[in-house]
Design a protein around this motif. Structure first.
Motif, mmCIF file in Angstrom:
data_model
loop_
_atom_site.group_PDB
_atom_site.id
_atom_site.type_symbol
_atom_site.label_atom_id
_atom_site.label_comp_id
_atom_site.label_asym_id
_atom_site.label_seq_id
_atom_site.Cartn_x
_atom_site.Cartn_y
_atom_site.Cartn_z
ATOM 1 N N ASN A 174 0.749 -1.293 -0.119
ATOM 2 C CA ASN A 174 -0.006 0.107 0.037
ATOM 3 C C ASN A 174 0.894 1.307 0.133
ATOM 4 O O ASN A 174 0.460 2.324 -0.599
ATOM 5 N N ALA A 175 1.809 1.285 0.808
ATOM 6 C CA ALA A 175 2.850 2.399 0.545
ATOM 7 C C ALA A 175 3.552 2.642 -0.515
ATOM 8 O O ALA A 175 3.817 3.648 -1.209
ATOM 9 N N PHE A 176 3.993 1.663 -0.928
ATOM 10 C CA PHE A 176 4.655 1.654 -2.263
ATOM 11 C C PHE A 176 3.976 2.091 -3.416
ATOM 12 O O PHE A 176 4.292 3.105 -4.003
ATOM 13 N N PHE A 177 2.853 1.449 -3.561
ATOM 14 C CA PHE A 177 1.973 2.008 -4.698
ATOM 15 C C PHE A 177 1.448 3.257 -4.397
ATOM 16 O O PHE A 177 1.305 4.142 -5.341
ATOM 17 N N GLY A 178 1.100 3.576 -3.088
ATOM 18 C CA GLY A 178 0.530 4.635 -2.617
ATOM 19 C C GLY A 178 1.452 5.915 -3.006
ATOM 20 O O GLY A 178 0.962 6.887 -3.616
ATOM 21 N N ILE A 179 2.543 5.707 -2.833
ATOM 22 C CA ILE A 179 3.470 6.787 -2.763
ATOM 23 C C ILE A 179 4.038 7.036 -4.232
ATOM 24 O O ILE A 179 4.026 8.162 -4.798
ATOM 25 N N GLY A 180 4.122 6.025 -4.818
ATOM 26 C CA GLY A 180 4.491 5.980 -6.622
ATOM 27 C C GLY A 180 3.428 6.798 -7.214
ATOM 28 O O GLY A 180 3.519 7.771 -8.046
ATOM 29 N N MET A 181 2.140 6.371 -6.899
ATOM 30 C CA MET A 181 0.937 6.988 -7.652
ATOM 31 C C MET A 181 0.857 8.212 -7.304
ATOM 32 O O MET A 181 0.542 9.148 -8.360
ATOM 33 N N GLN A 182 0.884 8.731 -6.044
ATOM 34 C CA GLN A 182 0.622 9.900 -5.586
ATOM 35 C C GLN A 182 1.848 10.859 -6.172
ATOM 36 O O GLN A 182 1.524 12.024 -6.518
ATOM 37 N N LEU A 183 3.025 10.488 -6.406
ATOM 38 C CA LEU A 183 4.148 11.035 -7.081
ATOM 39 C C LEU A 183 3.458 11.593 -8.462
ATOM 40 O O LEU A 183 4.066 12.666 -9.021
ATOM 41 N N LEU A 184 3.276 10.453 -9.240
ATOM 42 C CA LEU A 184 2.654 10.716 -10.596
ATOM 43 C C LEU A 184 1.305 11.755 -10.570
ATOM 44 O O LEU A 184 1.558 12.683 -11.539
ATOM 45 N N VAL A 185 0.542 11.643 -9.632
ATOM 46 C CA VAL A 185 -0.752 12.674 -9.562
ATOM 47 C C VAL A 185 -0.246 13.890 -9.298
ATOM 48 O O VAL A 185 -0.644 14.931 -9.916
#
Length: 529
Positions: A13-24
């Motif tokens: 959750n942290a990995f994808f959450g942070i990664g996608m938030q960076l893209l967003v």
């Protein structure tokens, strides 16, 4: 249902959450840049006011989302598929009704927009634009309820990936069509289109992950005690939602009413950057919210005390670190991005950063309150918070020359005067094993650091130039300086010692594994000889 370990779920959750938030964040930055260059500050302000008005309409949601999430923890832990089906069916019915209420309420509100907005006629038909903005929210209610199941089942990474990908698609399409047409209405239509696609994909994914949701057999009746608790939590969540909306949803409306849309546009740029950074941090922190709930529901209350202060240490470290970096580079970045005319004063930025850090620091208590389901207990606190913020904000902005500062100061007064003591009080009543004295000492220590960081915005001995490479370099150096200083001043904290012990233990294990592999390799060579 999810059978992976808590640690694996939290990491995913942290990995994808942070990664996608960076893209967003990157997409929002690009989208806002195109928006400002093609349209104007007034349109940007209009977009911000629309968002605030819509937040008030979303009161129809009654905070049922959080209450439903809490009600799913137990049946998910027990793998009770029939109960999960029943709760999700109830959720679908409620959200369909809510979508219809918001649609009707929004159309009625569109006839009274002149009371909130003093807009130049060059912006076009404000009512039609608002209805398009409204539709984006309405369509989200028809499939979005499935996201709650993913989050409650510690699969928030599936939702993060979905939202990130469709946000990229949305920004690309909006940017291209804005350049081609220069029409705000087209911008809003694309937003509706991508929201529908994103929500439908979540619906399809949950059907695959939870095949039993497609079962059309008779639904189990939800027990009375579950329904009673759900209603109680929903009422409490409704009060909490009022507080959140009036705290964070009236800023743009007050600025628009008393100062003007252009001022909202300038303020919105700062809030985009601050919200982007806090969104990144919240993604990482929220990724463990379901894990915290799962831990609490399967452990003795006393065992959560250590975890609480460990979590508080991590939350405050990152909150203060980001605040430190922003105090150094926020205004230089705005100057580089948009120019001198879009900058706020150093004093206003100092207030913004202090208020922002205070709100981030609440995450520790709020995460545990969510895990304990304290919606009912917070109902009066949220009402007091909302009314105080609104009254103080209106008085300050209408009777002083503080302008934008009035809105920020009102939020700080509520944050320190109400939230700082009431939220911990509610949580500590829920779990009496928490060390009250230790919490007060820790919180006071972290707030003092937040004050020092805010003052750095005004009295910094170093002034960063508006150059991208210099800003990046200054950000990296700021992270290193803050990390070293924070570790030194918290050296005697038990939390610091535990993390150092854990870190050194991992290093020792890694070294021992590598040494063992080398010894095995040498032994095999000797045997071969």
């Amino acid at each position: 249902m999810n059978t992976d370990s808590r640690t694996k779920n939290a990491v995913m959750n942290a990995f994808f959450g942070i990664g996608m938030q960076l893209l967003v964040v990157l997409c929002q930055f690009v989208g806002q840049t195109v928006f400002i260059k093609i349209l104007s500050a007034e349109y940007l302000g209009l977009n911000g006011v629309f968002s605030n008005v819509l937040q008030f309409l979303s009161l129809a949601e009654l905070g049922i989302g959080g209450a439903i999430t809490f009600s799913l923890y137990q049946p998910l832990a027990e793998k009770d598929e029939n109960m999960i089906r029943a709760i999700m069916r109830l959720y679908k019915t409620i959200y369909t009704v809510i979508g219809a209420i918001i649609l009707v309420g929004g159309i009625v509100t569109s006839y009274f927009l002149d009371y909130f907005i003093t807009a130049p006629t060059s912006l076009g038909n404000i009512q039609i634009l608002f209805i398009l903005f409204l539709m984006n929210s309405v369509v989200s209610y028809f499939f979005a309820y499935r996201r709650t199941l993913l989050i409650a089942d510690q699969r928030g990474y599936v939702d993060s990936l979905n939202q990130g990908l469709f946000k990229i698609l949305q920004v690309v399409l909006q940017s291209v069509f804005l350049i081609m047409t220069k029409q705000y209405a087209v911008f809003l239509v694309i937003q509706i289109f991508t929201t529908i696609l994103s929500n439908y994909r979540v619906y399809s994914q949950t059907n695959k992950l939870y095949g039993f949701l497609k079962n059309k057999n008779e639904y189990q009746k939800i027990p009375r005690d579950v329904v009673s608790k759900l209603k109680k939590n929903a009422v409490g969540a409704f009060s909490s939602k009022i507080g959140t909306i009036i705290m964070f949803g009236t800023s743009n409306i007050l600025i628009s009413k008393f100062i003007g849309l252009a001022a909202v546009g300038v303020y919105s740029n700062y809030m985009l950057l601050l919200n982007s950074v806090s969104g990144l941090l919240n993604r990482a922190l929220n990724s463990v919210s379901a894990t915290i709930a799962n831990y609490i529901h399967s452990r003795e209350p006393k065992k959560t005390n250590e975890k609480f202060f460990d979590y508080m240490y991590v939350v405050n470290f990152f909150s203060l670190m980001f605040g430190f970096v922003l105090a150094v580079v926020l205004n230089p970045f705005i100057n580089l991005w948009l120019g001198e005319n879009f900058k706020l004063s150093e004093f206003t930025v100092a207030l913004l950063i202090f208020n922002w850090v205070l709100n981030l620091m609440r995450n520790t208590v709020l995460s545990f309150m969510t895990a304990y389901g304290t919606y009912w207990e917070t109902r009066w606190k949220s009402v007091a918070e909302a009314l105080t913020n609104l009254v103080v904000g209106v008085i300050l902005i209408s009777t002083t020359t503080m302008v934008v500062n009035a809105v920020i100061v009102a939020s700080i007064i509520v944050g320190i005067g109400i939230n700082a003591w009431s939220e911990p009080y509610i949580l500590l009543k829920k779990n009496i094993s928490f060390n009250k004295r230790k919490y007060v000492m820790r919180y006071g220590f972290y707030v003092s650091i937040a004050i020092d960081i805010s003052l750095l915005t005004i009295y910094s001995p170093v002034h960063v130039k508006s150059n991208l490479l210099i800003i990046v370099f200054a950000s990296v150096v700021s992270v290193l300086i803050f990390t070293i200083l924070f570790m030194l001043v918290t050296m005697q904290f038990e939390e610091n010692k535990r993390f150092r012990k854990m870190f050194m233990g991992k290093i020792a294990r890694t070294v021992s594994v590598r040494c063992a592999k080398k010894l095995d390799l040498q032994d095999s060579r000797v045997d071969d000889e």
